[in-house]
Design a protein around this motif. Structure first.
Motif, PDB file in Angstrom:
ATOM      1  N   LEU A  99      48.673  18.994  59.538  1.00  9.44           N
ATOM      2  CA  LEU A  99      47.377  19.666  59.431  1.00  9.44           C
ATOM      3  C   LEU A  99      47.430  20.815  58.425  1.00  9.44           C
ATOM      4  CD1 LEU A  99      44.451  19.883  60.245  1.00  9.44           C
ATOM      5  CD2 LEU A  99      45.149  21.237  62.237  1.00  9.44           C
ATOM      6  N   VAL A 100      48.517  21.564  58.412  1.00  9.19           N
ATOM      7  CA  VAL A 100      48.673  22.641  57.428  1.00  9.19           C
ATOM      8  C   VAL A 100      48.599  22.060  56.021  1.00  9.19           C
ATOM      9  CG1 VAL A 100      50.350  24.238  56.408  1.00  9.19           C
ATOM     10  CG2 VAL A 100      49.906  24.302  58.861  1.00  9.19           C
ATOM     11  N   HIS A 101      49.288  20.959  55.796  1.00  5.75           N
ATOM     12  CA  HIS A 101      49.273  20.346  54.465  1.00  5.75           C
ATOM     13  C   HIS A 101      47.858  19.891  54.087  1.00  5.75           C
ATOM     14  CE1 HIS A 101      50.914  18.624  50.865  1.00  5.75           C
ATOM     15  NE2 HIS A 101      50.331  17.469  51.149  1.00  5.75           N
ATOM     16  N   GLU A 102      47.138  19.294  55.040  1.00  4.55           N
ATOM     17  CA  GLU A 102      45.755  18.882  54.767  1.00  4.55           C
ATOM     18  C   GLU A 102      44.890  20.077  54.399  1.00  4.55           C
ATOM     19  OE1 GLU A 102      43.678  16.432  57.525  1.00  4.55           O
ATOM     20  OE2 GLU A 102      45.276  14.941  57.597  1.00  4.55           O
ATOM     21  N   VAL A 103      45.030  21.166  55.130  1.00  3.62           N
ATOM     22  CA  VAL A 103      44.235  22.364  54.854  1.00  3.62           C
ATOM     23  C   VAL A 103      44.576  22.915  53.471  1.00  3.62           C
ATOM     24  CG1 VAL A 103      43.798  24.756  55.556  1.00  3.62           C
ATOM     25  CG2 VAL A 103      43.916  22.959  57.283  1.00  3.62           C
ATOM     26  N   VAL A 104      45.861  22.996  53.143  1.00  3.01           N
ATOM     27  CA  VAL A 104      46.271  23.502  51.833  1.00  3.01           C
ATOM     28  C   VAL A 104      45.721  22.602  50.729  1.00  3.01           C
ATOM     29  CG1 VAL A 104      48.254  23.907  50.314  1.00  3.01           C
ATOM     30  CG2 VAL A 104      48.306  24.740  52.661  1.00  3.01           C
ATOM     31  N   VAL A 105      45.835  21.290  50.894  1.00  2.01           N
ATOM     32  CA  VAL A 105      45.327  20.348  49.888  1.00  2.01           C
ATOM     33  C   VAL A 105      43.821  20.521  49.717  1.00  2.01           C
ATOM     34  CG1 VAL A 105      44.919  17.892  49.408  1.00  2.01           C
ATOM     35  CG2 VAL A 105      47.180  18.662  50.132  1.00  2.01           C
ATOM     36  N   GLU A 106      43.082  20.608  50.819  1.00  2.00           N
ATOM     37  CA  GLU A 106      41.623  20.773  50.742  1.00  2.00           C
ATOM     38  C   GLU A 106      41.241  22.062  50.024  1.00  2.00           C
ATOM     39  OE1 GLU A 106      40.453  20.558  54.819  1.00  2.00           O
ATOM     40  OE2 GLU A 106      40.695  18.379  54.918  1.00  2.00           O
ATOM     41  N   GLN A 107      41.930  23.142  50.327  1.00  2.00           N
ATOM     42  CA  GLN A 107      41.592  24.429  49.715  1.00  2.00           C
ATOM     43  C   GLN A 107      41.970  24.452  48.230  1.00  2.00           C
ATOM     44  OE1 GLN A 107      39.607  26.291  51.464  1.00  2.00           O
ATOM     45  NE2 GLN A 107      39.947  24.844  53.126  1.00  2.00           N
ATOM     46  N   VAL A 108      43.100  23.874  47.872  1.00  2.00           N
ATOM     47  CA  VAL A 108      43.504  23.796  46.464  1.00  2.00           C
ATOM     48  C   VAL A 108      42.498  22.938  45.704  1.00  2.00           C
ATOM     49  CG1 VAL A 108      45.246  22.824  44.897  1.00  2.00           C
ATOM     50  CG2 VAL A 108      45.943  24.280  46.811  1.00  2.00           C
ATOM     51  N   ALA A 109      42.095  21.820  46.294  1.00  2.00           N
ATOM     52  CA  ALA A 109      41.110  20.945  45.656  1.00  2.00           C
ATOM     53  C   ALA A 109      39.803  21.696  45.423  1.00  2.00           C
ATOM     54  CB  ALA A 109      40.868  19.703  46.518  1.00  2.00           C
ATOM     55  N   ASP A 110      39.373  22.468  46.413  1.00  2.00           N
ATOM     56  CA  ASP A 110      38.148  23.259  46.284  1.00  2.00           C
ATOM     57  C   ASP A 110      38.280  24.270  45.152  1.00  2.00           C
ATOM     58  OD1 ASP A 110      35.520  24.181  47.135  1.00  2.00           O
ATOM     59  OD2 ASP A 110      36.572  25.937  47.938  1.00  2.00           O
ATOM     60  N   LEU A 111      39.399  24.928  45.094  1.00  2.00           N
ATOM     61  CA  LEU A 111      39.636  25.952  44.075  1.00  2.00           C
ATOM     62  C   LEU A 111      39.705  25.355  42.668  1.00  2.00           C
ATOM     63  CD1 LEU A 111      39.954  28.997  44.303  1.00  2.00           C
ATOM     64  CD2 LEU A 111      42.409  28.679  44.358  1.00  2.00           C
ATOM     65  N   LEU A 112      40.304  24.168  42.546  1.00  2.00           N
ATOM     66  CA  LEU A 112      40.454  23.528  41.241  1.00  2.00           C
ATOM     67  C   LEU A 112      39.271  22.637  40.868  1.00  2.00           C
ATOM     68  CD1 LEU A 112      44.235  22.486  41.392  1.00  2.00           C
ATOM     69  CD2 LEU A 112      43.231  24.538  40.345  1.00  2.00           C
ATOM     70  N   GLY A 113      38.331  22.451  41.800  1.00  2.00           N
ATOM     71  CA  GLY A 113      37.176  21.605  41.528  1.00  2.00           C
ATOM     72  C   GLY A 113      37.519  20.130  41.482  1.00  2.00           C
ATOM     73  N   ASP A 120      46.495  15.398  46.101  1.00  2.00           N
ATOM     74  CA  ASP A 120      47.591  14.712  46.781  1.00  2.00           C
ATOM     75  C   ASP A 120      47.142  13.297  47.117  1.00  2.00           C
ATOM     76  OD1 ASP A 120      49.730  13.808  48.269  1.00  2.00           O
ATOM     77  OD2 ASP A 120      49.588  15.349  49.803  1.00  2.00           O
ATOM     78  N   PRO A 121      47.656  12.285  46.395  1.00  2.00           N
ATOM     79  CA  PRO A 121      47.226  10.902  46.645  1.00  2.00           C
ATOM     80  C   PRO A 121      47.471  10.426  48.086  1.00  2.00           C
ATOM     81  CG  PRO A 121      48.467  11.044  44.601  1.00  2.00           C
ATOM     82  CD  PRO A 121      48.568  12.387  45.276  1.00  2.00           C
ATOM     83  N   ARG A 122      48.358  11.083  48.812  1.00  2.00           N
ATOM     84  CA  ARG A 122      48.612  10.695  50.217  1.00  2.00           C
ATOM     85  C   ARG A 122      47.716  11.430  51.198  1.00  2.00           C
ATOM     86  NH1 ARG A 122      54.927  11.380  50.760  1.00  2.00           N
ATOM     87  NH2 ARG A 122      54.215  13.461  50.263  1.00  2.00           N
ATOM     88  N   TYR A 123      46.743  12.186  50.700  1.00  2.00           N
ATOM     89  CA  TYR A 123      45.838  12.952  51.566  1.00  2.00           C
ATOM     90  C   TYR A 123      45.108  12.002  52.512  1.00  2.00           C
ATOM     91  CZ  TYR A 123      41.756  15.582  53.048  1.00  2.00           C
ATOM     92  OH  TYR A 123      40.782  16.193  53.791  1.00  2.00           O
ATOM     93  N   GLY A 124      45.074  12.368  53.786  1.00  2.00           N
ATOM     94  CA  GLY A 124      44.346  11.599  54.784  1.00  2.00           C
ATOM     95  C   GLY A 124      45.133  10.460  55.402  1.00  2.00           C
TER      96      GLY A 124
END
Length: 126
Positions: A99-113, A120-124
């Motif tokens: 879950l921490v990794h998912e949250v970090v990936v989501e927030q980085v994606a939001d920040l980078l647009g 992260d291709p393995r997201y989800g």
């Protein structure tokens, strides 16, 4: 005989907050291999989100697991992960790390647009 239960170099000696911060750092290090620009972003762990915007202290909005602060005048961009909401939603260390990794990936994606799948291709994946 009194003293610590375990020596400081053993994971048992880490507090819950330190162990959580290590999970966030591990996630960031995984992503930095493919996204070197993450070195310009500060990653923070806070206990809980603030209650800004709720006039009476209560809101119908779900409690966020993380957030972002874009870069500003002389300030670096920040990604924040909220420890207590993540801990409450997980049962064990492996589930918490995922879950921490998912949250970090989501927030980085939001920040980078970008989309989380781009970051992260393995997201989800379970």
């Amino acid at each position: 005989m009194r003293g610590p239960v375990a020596p400081p170099q053993v994971p048992l000696a880490l507090s819950r907050a330190e162990a959580f911060a290590d999970l966030v750092q591990d996630s960031v290090e995984r992503l930095e291999r493919h996204w070197p620009q993450l070195a310009d972003i500060d990653f923070l762990v806070l206990e809980v989100p603030r209650l800004d915007g709720a006039t009476d202290g209560w809101s119908d909005e779900p409690v966020p697991l993380g957030g972002t602060v874009p870069a500003g005048e002389g300030k670096r961009a920040r990604v924040v992960v909220y420890r207590r909401p993540v801990e409450i939603r997980t049962k064990g260390r492996d589930e918490r790390a995922a879950l921490v990794h998912e949250v970090v990936v989501e927030q980085v994606a939001d920040l980078l647009g970008l989309t989380p799948e781009t970051v992260d291709p393995r997201y989800g994946e379970d």
